[in-house]
Each structure stands twice: as structure tokens, then as C-alpha cells.
Enzyme design. Structure first.
Site, PDB file in Angstrom:
ATOM      1  CG  HIS A 490      -0.103  -7.952  -2.115  1.00  0.00           C
ATOM      2  ND1 HIS A 490       0.810  -7.378  -1.281  1.00  0.00           N
ATOM      3  CD2 HIS A 490       0.128  -7.423  -3.335  1.00  0.00           C
ATOM      4  CE1 HIS A 490       1.578  -6.552  -1.972  1.00  0.00           C
ATOM      5  NE2 HIS A 490       1.179  -6.553  -3.217  1.00  0.00           N
ATOM      6  CD  GLU A 727       3.058   4.471  -7.048  1.00  0.00           C
ATOM      7  OE1 GLU A 727       2.193   3.604  -6.885  1.00  0.00           O
ATOM      8  OE2 GLU A 727       4.268   4.227  -7.038  1.00  0.00           O
TER       9      GLU A 727
HETATM   10  C1  PEP Z   1      -0.613   1.281  -7.656  1.00  0.00           C
HETATM   11  O1  PEP Z   1      -0.312   1.867  -6.614  1.00  0.00           O
HETATM   12  O2  PEP Z   1      -1.680   1.446  -8.263  1.00  0.00           O
HETATM   13  C2  PEP Z   1       0.323   0.284  -8.225  1.00  0.00           C
HETATM   14  C3  PEP Z   1       0.100  -0.260  -9.395  1.00  0.00           C
HETATM   15  O3  PEP Z   1       1.365  -0.098  -7.439  1.00  0.00           O
HETATM   16  P1  PEP Z   1       1.225  -1.144  -6.215  1.00  0.00           P
HETATM   17  O4  PEP Z   1      -0.174  -1.647  -6.211  1.00  0.00           O
HETATM   18  O5  PEP Z   1       2.218  -2.218  -6.452  1.00  0.00           O
HETATM   19  O6  PEP Z   1       1.551  -0.268  -5.051  1.00  0.00           O
HETATM   20 MG    MG Z   2       1.747   1.749  -5.909  1.00  0.00          MG
END
Ligand code: PEP
Ligand code: MG
Length: 871
Positions: A490, A727
Site C-alpha cells: 500500500h 486474480e
Molecule cells: C489486484 O490484486 O491486482 C487488485 C487490483 O486488488 P488489490 O490490489 O486491492 O488486492
Molecule cells: Mg487483489
């Protein structure tokens, strides 16, 4: 009254302790005494006695006199950071010493430059009945002059030297089998057991004693592997109490064995990533494993030298910058010394401790073993009766809650600081962490603290937390370089959003970079240049200016729709989390929102957001998007995004557990509330629902049936588009089936990469290898795009890959027609897409599917597409 004389250990200027630039000394937290601003470079013994501590850095010495009085001479302030540089200790623990004999030789220059101050406190540990009757006046002093005259009552000596063990009391002596001795985690286990018995249990080692309920006191014993520990108690349950505490050692041993190596408890830092980075070090003993310790620069000794003045890393946020290395100190919360009354301050402290306790419990409730252990150790600090007692004593003496807590922690840290064991000294970081959490809680955590930076700062650290990044003064922040960290963390997402070039995975050698050393952060190629020549800096500055000029041109063209050179429409959307980001995205040229991470609404609070609250936020974002589509992803909570109001079970592998759609289906009320809020957003049809972590058709059907039921309830006649995130490898491999039940796909490349390569997306050591351009990931994407094409369903990419210049031609070539990226990346992405042709991209992608590695894919892209991303 008996008396004792303490002599000056140095030539210099004698000054009151209150003038020492460190509250731990100035406020007498360690004890009373005076300080000397030295002009001589050899510390001589201030009294006869036995050496009781010499920290590994050799910057301090404690002597215990025959009367049992401890005298500490601490050369300089923050001199621990020098990690021994400039110090030569001339004595060892256990040695008898006579007043005037040499204790430490040090280099005045090195210490003056490297420490906060040369001022050297000489303090006497407080003991009942002992007082300083006279002290040297302020002014010049020579080594050997009388510095302090101590007086103690006749019975004080008995008390000082008293054996802590009552005759006839239960007592056991054990040899500590733990590899790293009694560091924070085992100390916490012992203290937990000690608190459960209603008897005071005392631990003794190295001539020191500790209340077994106190983690800090236990750690301050400095017990190492193989040391003898005496455990004693008196009273009715003495024997049981002693056994109970000794059993705590067994708990700790089991834990150590379960962890399998040295990395788990001993080197644990408040952050898993830092721990992993530390564990991966070729020389763990010499490498600091926490942010604070990092400032100590103790790693000069063993880190490999930086070859040719560069380090290579992974681009976490692209860009190019020049600046000066800046290491972060922890936020210092200003606290008033005087309280508003004991009752009010006690209540305040308890309230703050409660907030931090709740947070730590939440953190410890999910995640891997290490994370849980660290949270538990921190909880043990928080509930440490000695710390609490000490704080409440300060409050009773009229101090504020913040001052009292800081003083209590400061004393515990000072006790650790004198230990020879580096690991135990580094636990001071955990205390500092707890200290700052509580001080922040006292000051209302909601208010972010701004950290001022010097001009052109490039943050250099082992790891950085999102809250830390957010607190930095953006104006002067030029770049971020981390030895660990992951490109999809993040903090990386935030850095990209803030347009701060960021490199991660630079390795432990980054610790050799000095404060304010000139740097070039090439977050286009993933290279950090350290102390480059003036000529190189000038070149880099020109390059950075060109980069900014290019960004300006891209921004100017960003509002136009985006087509490839051969006319194929590629929609460029933005990933959002708030109304403010939606506004920024529209300003940056985003044509819609391709991923609204709604979980930001759900985390870090004590109850779930109501339907009205959610609706307001979603509606606000829809309004900011002014009719552009809004892909609203259902809350992707669970796993490493815990909710403290959801009793999710503890999971060994949260990434493989209850997260995404699994959590939503497990908590139908939460799901229905969110869906209701989403369906009520106007204009009808602007919201498309996106389902995270899909692995099979049944999950989509289950959600669709709830949606249809709610549509009936809400008289929402228009159909609602529902998309599946691709994913998981399962979703990609069954994309044809999924395509039959969804309206669109959105590829979450962050998770798809982690699950297909079986590499944790935040793992610092694997950061270089978690590459979405791996042919395996590309093949899974190709399956999804082919299924989308066959079934007439749009395929988007909303993971970090969509913003990576080298990946864009491949995604376009594979058939992706919508890319969703952080708002700041929209203009550059549009520019890049406009330079591509679908036919060239398709040919390139087909070749890349057949090579062996991500590196080969990257090489092919580099050969084929001139300067991807315009670098
Ligand atoms: C991902 O996994 O690429 C995605 C967009 O979701 P997050 O990063 O929120 O897990
Ligand atoms: Mg994701």
C-alpha cells in the site's frame, strides 16, 4: 550517615543534569547526577567497584561500588548510534576497578560528529536512603576532582545489598536455553504467566533483580543463552508460582523451536517486512532489524560494499529524481510536563492505553505467526505493571499522562541501552513504538502529524509505513528508497498516487548510505546512484527536468480519449478509494473508475459503515466522476485487511483464507448493506459491481441472486453489470465458464501474480521476482482475454501491471481494452497507448508467451518497443 565520593571521570565543563539534551537524563529518569562536556578523551573510573555493564558499543560503563551503589558514565548523547565507532572500551563486565583507572578511550571528533552531543552524564541509580549531598559547581573540572558526595542512611547499605530471595521461600535456578536469551517475546511469555499467579515472583541474574510481571524489567536483566536465572517467590503459593514462571521458559522454547530459526522472535521488529528483510541478511548479527536501530548504522562492519556507486532495486513508483538521503526519525509528540490533576490524567492514560490495546489486539488477531507474536509482545509492554506503576507515580507527582508515559518508557529504554546484548538493546524500538502509539492516542490519533523535511529529501529506510509516508511534507519529498518493501504494497500504491519515485528491494547495502548523501533515484530503470559526480548530478537534474516537462505535456493531452495509433479504443480508468481521488482522477483525464477499493470504508473502525454512510461516499464518488462509469468492487476484506468488528478466525495463511467474496458470502448482512448502498447510487446504471477473489462460477451466481433480490426490493429495474476479478489462477483457468455468468472481467494482476508464482506480494526479498511479466502470468491473462473475446465480454486490468510501461504493450496485444491505474499514472499511460499499434503489440505478446522468464519478456519488450514509457 555514611558517605561516598564520586570523582570526575573526564576533564571538561561541569553542568547540571537538567541541561543534558536528552529527557531521559535531564528529567532524572535514570537517576540523579551531573554532566560533563568533555575536553579529554579517556574516561577514568569515578569510584572503586566492579564493572556491571559495558554496552557492546563501548559508549558507557556502569560501576557498582562495595556499598551497592551503581554509577553510570554515559559518553555523549545518542552515542549508541555510533555502534562502537570511535569507542574503545578498556574494561569488561565483572572486572574490579579502582578510582582513576582508565575505562574507555574515545575519539572526540568521531563522537562529536556522530552523536547528538558530547555531553556526558554521570548518574547514580536511585536507592532509598541515598542522596547526593554535594555536587561540583558549574564550571571547569578536571578528571579526578570530586564530582559528587553521596550520603546514605546506615540501613540503606543493607537494603542496597539485600539478597532478593527470602530465606525459606521457593526458589529455582535454571539455565536459560533460549537462543537469544530473554528478549521481548519470551519475557512477555514469562510475564504473562507471572501475572496469572497471585504471588510476587522475582527473577535474578547478573546481580540484578526483576519483578517477573514486568517485561521491561525482565529484559533489563540482560539474560543471554546459557545464563543462570534464579526464580523465587515467597508466601503460600510460592512453589506453584515459581513453577508457573519457569513453565513460561518452556513456552518460549517451544515457540522458538516452532519458529525453526533465529528470525522469528529475536529479530522480530514491529513489522513483518522488516523481519523478513532482517532474516534474509547474510550477517544477521550486524544488521539492524528495525527502523530505529537502522539509524544506528551498525551495519558498516558486515554489509557488502556498494559496487560502482549504484544499487539496483525494483521500481515501486516510477519517476526520476535527484536529492539527498534523509533518514527518518520517529515522530516526537510534544507533551506538557504538568498535568491537569491526577484523576484526569490517569483516566486519559487509561483511555489511550485502551485505544492502543484494541488496535494491537486487532493486528495480532490476523496474519502470520510472527505478526501475532510481535503484537502480543507489544501488548505485554502495554500492560507491563512496572511501566504502568511508574507512569502512574509520575502522574501522582503532578505530571501529565503523556509526560508520565514517556518518562516510564524512557527509563525502561535507558535500562536496555546499557545491556551488552545488541538484540535486547534493539528491543528499545518496540518500546519506542509503543511509546509513540500511546502518545499519539493521547493526542487524538486521527490528526496526522506532518514531518518537516529538508529540501530535496530522498527517504532512505528499511521500510516505511503508509501512515509515515502520509505524514511527510510532500513539498520537499523527492523520492523513496527502501532496502526491503514490495512494489505492490500500500505504501507503493500511495507513493505512485503522490507521484513520488520509489525504489524497493535495494538490499541491506542501502544502510551504508549516509545522511544527506547525494542520490539519483532512477525509478525508470530501477537504479539508485549514490554520491554521484557533480557532472552526473547535473545530467540527472536535466533528465529530471525533461521528465517533468514530459509529464506536463502528457497532462495537457490527458483529457482526450485514448486510441492506439491504429485506432483501437483503449479506455483508461482510475483506481480510487475516496471522493478526493475521484476528483484528482477526472482532472488527470481518467475516463471512469475501474476499481473502487471499498474496503477503505470498512477498515480501521469499530463498527461497519451503515448503508447511508456507504451510499453517501459512493454517491459522492459517482458525482465527482460526473457520469463516467464507476466499477465498485465489493469490500475485499479479511486476510490482511482485518475488521475488528468481524470475528474472523485466526488464519495461518490469511492470503489463502477468508478474503474477498468469501468474506462477503460469509457475512450476508454486511454484503446486503453494501449492495443496497451501491444499488441506490444515481444515475442508475452508473455503478458496475466487481467481485474480488472469485474462484468459481457459484460465487458469482450467489452474489447475483442477492443483487436480483435487492433490485426487487428497491424497485431497481435496470440490470446491474457484474464483473469478476481475475486474480486467482482458478478464475483465469475457468474464464470461459465465468464469462458466461459475468458482464466483464477485471484482472487483478497483483494477486494473480502472487498466487500464480506463489510469492507473497509484500515479500521484500522476493520483490525482484514477483514480476507480473512472468510468462506464466501472461498465459493466465491470455486465457482470460481469449475467453472475454469469445464471449463478447470486456477485459480490463486494474492491478499495478496496468501502469507499468513495459507491460502495457503486452496487455494491449493480448486483448485488454480497459486499463485502470492510480490517477497520477493516467496521463503517461494515455501517451504510451497512443504510441502503440495493436498489431505490433499482438505479435510481441505472442512471442513473450513462449519465453522462459520475466527477464526474457522484458528484454523482448525493450528490443521491440522503443523506450517503453518514454523513458
Ligand atoms: C489486484 O490484486 O491486482 C487488485 C487490483 O486488488 P488489490 O490490489 O486491492 O488486492
Ligand atoms: Mg487483489
Amino acid at each position: 550517615m555514611a558517605s561516598l565520593t564520586v570523582l570526575a571521570p573526564l576533564d571538561g565543563w561541569c553542568m547540571p543534569l537538567a541541561q543534558v539534551p536528552d529527557p531521559v537524563f535531564a528529567e532524572g529518569m535514570i537517576g540523579d547526577g551531573v554532566a560533563i562536556d568533555p575536553v579529554s578523551a579517556v574516561v577514568v573510573a569515578p569510584c572503586d567497584g566492579e564493572i556491571t555493564t559495558v554496552p557492546a558499543g563501548g559508549h558507557a560503563v556502569s560501576i557498582r561500588t562495595a556499598e551497592g551503589v551503581d554509577v553510570l558514565v554515559h559518553v555523549g548523547i545518542d552515542s549508541v548510534k555510533l555502534a562502537g565507532q570511535g569507542f574503545q572500551p578498556l574494561v569488561r563486565v565483572g572486572q574490579s576497578i579502582r578510582a582513576g583507572e582508565d575505562l574507555i578511550r574515545f575519539d572526540l571528533d568521531i563522537v562529536a560528529r556522530g552523536a547528538k552531543s558530547l555531553v556526558t552524564p554521570i548518574v547514580v541509580t536511585p536507592v532509598d536512603g541515598l542522596r547526593i549531598a554535594r555536587r561540583h559547581e558549574v564550571g571547569p573540572i578536571r578528571a579526578g576532582d570530586v564530582l559528587l558526595e553521596l550520603e546514605y542512611a546506615a540501613n540503606a547499605r543493607a537494603q542496597i545489598a539485600r539478597d532478593p530471595v527470602d530465606d525459606g521461600a521457593a526458589r529455582r535456578t535454571v539455565t536459560v536455553p533460549l537462543r537469544h536469551g530473554l528478549h521481548a517475546r519470551p519475557a512477555a511469555l514469562l510475564a504473562k504467566r507471572a501475572r496469572a499467579v497471585n504471588t510476587v515472583v522475582t527473577l535474578a541474574a547478573h546481580g540484578k533483580t526483576a519483578d517477573a510481571r514486568s517485561v521491561t524489567a525482565i529484559m533489563a536483566l540482560g539474560v543471554a543463552n546459557g545464563d543462570t536465572l534464579a526464580v523465587s517467590a515467597s508466601g503460600a503459593n510460592a512453589a506453584r508460582a515459581v513453577d508457573e514462571v519457569v513453565a513460561g521458559l518452556d513456552d518460549a522454547l517451544k515457540l522458538e523451536r516452532a519458529a525453526g530459526d533465529e528470525s522469528a522472535p529475536g529479530s522480530s521488529s514491529p513489522n513483518d517486512a522488516a523481519r523478513i528483510a532482517a532474516a534474509s541478511s547474510p550477517a544477521p548479527a550486524a544488521r539492524p532489524c528495525t527502523r530505529h536501530a537502522e539509524a544506528g548504522r551498525g551495519s558498516h562492519i558486515s554489509d557488502p560494499p556498494i559496487a560502482d556507486g549504484t544499487l539496483s532495486g525494483v521500481v515501486a513508483a516510477s519517476g526520476f529524481a535527484t536529492g539527498f538521503a534523509t533518514r527518518l526519525d520517529r515522530v516526537v509528540v510534544a507533551v506538557a510536563e504538568n498535568g491537569k490533576g491526577a484523576a484526569e490524567e490517569s483516566a486519559e492514560l487509561d483511555r489511550a492505553l485502551g485505544i492502543v490495546r484494541a488496535r494491537l489486539t486487532r493486528i495480532g488477531g490476523v496474519g502470520g505467526t510472527t505478526r501475532r507474536e510481535i503484537a502480543e509482545a507489544h501488548l505485554a509492554f502495554l500492560d507491563d505493571p512496572m511501566l504502568n506503576e511508574a507512569a502512574h507515580e509520575h502522574i501522582a507527582a503532578g505530571k501529565s499522562a503523556g509526560f508520565a508515559w514517556r518518562a516510564a518508557i524512557g527509563a525502561a529504554i535507558a535500562a536496555l541501552d546499557t545491556l551488552a546484548d545488541k538484540r535486547l538493546r534493539e528491543r528499545a524500538d518496540d518500546l519506542l513504538d509503543i511509546q509513540s502509539h500511546v502518545l499519539l492516542a493521547l493526542h487524538g490519533e486521527a490528526q496526522p502529524m506532518t514531518r518537516q523535511l529538508m529540501n530535496d529529501s530522498v527517504i532512505v529506510a528499511d521500510e516505511l509505513l503508509p501512515s509515515e509516508l502520509l505524514s511527510l511534507d510532500r513539498k520537499h519529498l523527492k523520492g523513496i528508497c527502501l532496502s526491503g518493501g514490495g512494489p505492490t504494497s500500500h505504501v507503493a500504491i500511495l507513493a505512485a498516487a503522490m507521484e513520488v519515485p520509489m525504489l524497493v528491494g535495494l538490499g541491506s547495502a542501502l544502510r551504508q548510505v549516509g545522511q544527506r548523501e547525494a542520490l539519483i533515484v532512477d525509478a525508470e530503470r530501477g537504479v539508485l546512484h549514490i554520491a554521484p559526480s557533480a557532472e552526473k548530478i547535473a545530467d540527472a537534474q536535466r533528465h529530471a527536468e525533461a521528465w517533468h516537462a514530459r509529464r506536463a505535456a502528457e497532462r495537457a493531452a490527458a483529457q482526450r480519449e485514448c486510441r492506439t495509433r491504429d485506432g483501437t479504443r483503449i479506455e483508461v480508468f482510475a483506481n480510487l478509494g475516496s471522493v478526493a481521488e475521484a476528483e484528482a482522477a477526472v482532472a488527470a483525464g481518467a475516463e471512469g473508475c475501474g476499481l473502487l477499493r471499498t474496503e477503505f470504508l470498512f477498515i480501521d473502525r469499530d463498527s461497519a459503515p451503515s448503508e447511508a454512510e456507504q451510499r453517501e461516499v459512493y454517491q459522492g464518488i459517482a458525482a465527482a466522476l460526473a457520469g463516467r462509469p464507476l466499477v465498485l468492487r465489493l469490500m475485499d476484506v479479511g486476510g490482511d485487511k482485518p475488521l475488528n468488528y468481524l470475528p474472523l478466525p485466526h488464519e495461518e495463511n490469511p492470503a489463502l483464507g477468508l478474503r474477498g467474496v468469501r468474506t462477503a458470502l460469509r457475512y450476508p448482512d454486511l454484503l446486503r448493506t453494501q449492495l443496497r448502498a451501491a444499488l441506490r447510487v444515481k444515475p442508475t446504471g452508473v455503478v458496475r459491481l466487481l467481485l474480488p477473489m472469485i474462484t468459481e462460477v457459484a460465487e458469482v451466481r450467489a452474489i447475483r441472486s442477492v443483487v436480483d433480490e435487492l433490485r426487487g426490493e428497491l424497485s431497481h429495474s435496470a440490470p446491474v453489470e457484474i464483473g469478476a476479478m481475475i486474480e486467482t489462477p482458478a478464475a483465469a483457468l475457468t474464464a470461459d465458464r465465468l464469462a458466461a455468468v459475468v458482464d466483464f472481467f477485471s484482472i487483478g494482476s497483483n494477486d494473480l501474480t502472487q498466487y500464480s508464482l506463489a510469492m507473497d506480494r509484500g515479500h521484500p526479498e522476493l520483490a525482484r521476482r514477483i514480476d507480473a511479466l512472468h510468462p506464466a502470468v501472461l498465459k493466465l491473462i491470455a486465457l482470460a482475454t481469449a475467453a472475454g473475446e469469445r464471449n463478447g465480454k470486456l477485459v480490463a486490468v486494474c492491478g499495478g501491471m496496468a501502469a507499468e510501461p513495459a507491460a502495457v504493450p503486452l496487455l494491449v496485444g493480448l486483448g485488454v481494452r480497459e486499463l485502470s491505474v492510480v490517477p497520477a499514472a493516467v496521463p503517461a499511460l494515455k501517451r504510451e497507448v497512443r504510441e502503440l499499434t495493436v498489431s505490433d503489440c499482438a505479435a510481441l505478446a505472442a512471442r513473450c508467451l513462449e519465453v522462459e522468464s520475466a527477464a526474457e519478456v522484458r528484454a523482448l519488450v525493450a528490443q521491440t518497443i522503443a523506450s517503453p514509457g518514454g523513458a
